[in-house]
Write a protein that holds these residues in place. Structure first.
Motif, PDB file in Angstrom:
ATOM      1  N   SER A  57       0.593  -0.981  -0.245  1.00 50.89           N
ATOM      2  CA  SER A  57      -0.042  -0.051  -0.097  1.00 50.89           C
ATOM      3  C   SER A  57       1.244   1.401  -0.014  1.00 50.89           C
ATOM      4  O   SER A  57       0.405   2.669  -0.454  1.00 50.89           O
ATOM      5  N   PHE A  58       2.217   1.279   1.090  1.00 45.08           N
ATOM      6  CA  PHE A  58       3.065   1.990   0.415  1.00 45.08           C
ATOM      7  C   PHE A  58       3.565   2.256  -1.214  1.00 45.08           C
ATOM      8  O   PHE A  58       4.199   3.720  -1.067  1.00 45.08           O
ATOM      9  N   LEU A  59       3.148   2.036  -1.840  1.00 41.61           N
ATOM     10  CA  LEU A  59       3.548   2.143  -3.552  1.00 41.61           C
ATOM     11  C   LEU A  59       2.834   3.061  -4.213  1.00 41.61           C
ATOM     12  O   LEU A  59       1.334   2.809  -3.570  1.00 41.61           O
ATOM     13  N   SER A  60       2.608   3.408  -5.504  1.00 37.66           N
ATOM     14  CA  SER A  60       1.735   4.265  -5.809  1.00 37.66           C
ATOM     15  C   SER A  60       1.397   2.822  -7.006  1.00 37.66           C
ATOM     16  O   SER A  60       1.917   2.283  -7.816  1.00 37.66           O
ATOM     17  N   ILE A  61      -0.096   3.381  -7.502  1.00 35.56           N
ATOM     18  CA  ILE A  61      -0.535   2.145  -7.972  1.00 35.56           C
ATOM     19  C   ILE A  61       0.129   2.284  -9.579  1.00 35.56           C
ATOM     20  O   ILE A  61       0.125   1.543 -10.462  1.00 35.56           O
ATOM     21  N   THR A  62       0.780   3.662 -10.062  1.00 33.75           N
ATOM     22  CA  THR A  62       1.373   3.740 -11.464  1.00 33.75           C
ATOM     23  C   THR A  62       2.853   3.384 -11.208  1.00 33.75           C
ATOM     24  O   THR A  62       3.427   3.495 -12.128  1.00 33.75           O
ATOM     25  N   LEU A 110      -3.867  -6.208  -5.121  1.00 30.45           N
ATOM     26  CA  LEU A 110      -5.626  -5.856  -4.717  1.00 30.45           C
ATOM     27  C   LEU A 110      -5.607  -4.933  -5.216  1.00 30.45           C
ATOM     28  O   LEU A 110      -4.902  -3.924  -4.236  1.00 30.45           O
ATOM     29  N   VAL A 111      -6.487  -4.013  -5.255  1.00 28.87           N
ATOM     30  CA  VAL A 111      -6.538  -3.230  -5.680  1.00 28.87           C
ATOM     31  C   VAL A 111      -7.965  -2.571  -5.240  1.00 28.87           C
ATOM     32  O   VAL A 111      -8.856  -2.543  -5.675  1.00 28.87           O
ATOM     33  N   ARG A 112      -7.887  -1.641  -4.935  1.00 27.66           N
ATOM     34  CA  ARG A 112      -9.470  -0.549  -3.996  1.00 27.66           C
ATOM     35  C   ARG A 112      -9.520   0.459  -3.723  1.00 27.66           C
ATOM     36  O   ARG A 112      -8.297   1.031  -3.423  1.00 27.66           O
ATOM     37  N   ALA A 117      -3.953  -1.478  -2.646  1.00 27.61           N
ATOM     38  CA  ALA A 117      -4.387  -2.534  -1.031  1.00 27.61           C
ATOM     39  C   ALA A 117      -3.156  -3.135  -0.281  1.00 27.61           C
ATOM     40  O   ALA A 117      -2.903  -3.796   0.765  1.00 27.61           O
ATOM     41  N   GLY A 118      -2.634  -4.317  -1.314  1.00 32.45           N
ATOM     42  CA  GLY A 118      -1.936  -5.883  -0.825  1.00 32.45           C
ATOM     43  C   GLY A 118      -1.680  -6.399  -3.023  1.00 32.45           C
ATOM     44  O   GLY A 118      -2.192  -5.891  -3.399  1.00 32.45           O
ATOM     45  N   SER A 119      -0.484  -7.507  -2.394  1.00 36.51           N
ATOM     46  CA  SER A 119       0.220  -8.337  -3.270  1.00 36.51           C
ATOM     47  C   SER A 119       0.328  -9.520  -2.681  1.00 36.51           C
ATOM     48  O   SER A 119       0.217 -10.098  -1.857  1.00 36.51           O
TER      49      SER A 119
END
Length: 236
Positions: A57-62, A110-112, A117-119
């Motif tokens: 969750s501390f990483l950017s989705i991009t 997992l994207v929320r 949200a987690g991997s």
């Protein structure tokens, strides 16, 4: 025995039944998953089939490539420890010994609400298997390299410890130094390779991998490629 450790782990993560650090090991998978929709097959009981839940969750989705670097380094650390310092990371995150594939990594997120949200980090690593299907072009196992049998569960536990160590290194803001190590062990770096882009094969020299996960090359029409744009054309 499970269908896939990644499927099982993701089901647990989505249901909020598992948190960071939860690890799922299988002696046998009936439908192991590989990169880009490929399957991962292995001898029952002879290899590592492991999925670990990671708080990403501390990483950017991009900008998810740092997670790939972290995992690849942890797996490289383990395999290289027991071999002859000829273990490499084939972009983006396959594990090779010399010119032969020893393992692969599959990360599913997992994207929320538009954020990570987690991997689930899935790792397949050849340990004691010595006979492989003819469909696999260039596999190799730890036993083939060393001539020794290994305790796969003990190695999986050691791998989990290494993953957590590299995870904290990443979370503490050391991505630049981790990427430097990743590039140090990059498969075929500084060598001419053959790649395929838009169905056309060409030769180029591998220069490194960027912080965004692009393969950097010289001697080609383009000097960088994103994952999925090109395929390796290996002769072994």
């Amino acid at each position: 025995m499970v269908e896939s450790t990644n499927i099982y782990a993701m089901d647990r993560l989505q249901a909020d039944l598992a948190a960071h650090g939860a690890a799922f090991f299988a002696h046998y998978q009936t439908a192991g998953k590989g990169q880009r929709g490929k399957s991962w097959s292995a001898d029952p009981g002879n290899n590592i089939a492991l999925s670990v839940i990671v708080d990403s969750s501390f990483l950017s989705i991009t900008h998810q490539f740092p997670l790939s670097v972290m995992v690849a380094l942890a797996v490289h650390d383990l395999f290289n420890k027991y071999t002859t310092d000829e273990t490499f990371i084939k972009w983006p995150n396959d594990i090779y010994w010399r010119d032969r594939k020893a393992g692969g990594i599959l990360i599913e997120n997992l994207v929320r609400s538009g954020a990570l949200a987690g991997s689930v980090v899935g790792i397949g690593l050849n340990i004691n298997q010595v006979v492989f299907p003819d469909t696999l072009k260039n596999p190799v196992s730890l036993k083939q390299i060393t001539g020794k049998n290994f305790d796969t569960v003990a190695l999986a536990k050691e791998l989990c410890i290494g993953l957590e160590k590299r995870y904290h290194e990443l979370k503490d803001g050391n991505f630049a130094s981790m990427l430097a190590v990743y590039n140090q062990y990059l498969f075929k770096r500084g060598q001419q390779v053959r790649l395929k882009y838009n169905a056309a094969a060409f030769y180029c020299v591998v220069e490194g991998v960027s912080e965004n996960g692009e393969l950097l090359v010289s001697g080609a029409a383009k000097d960088r490629f994103e994952f999925g744009e090109v395929e390796w054309v290996l002769t072994t």
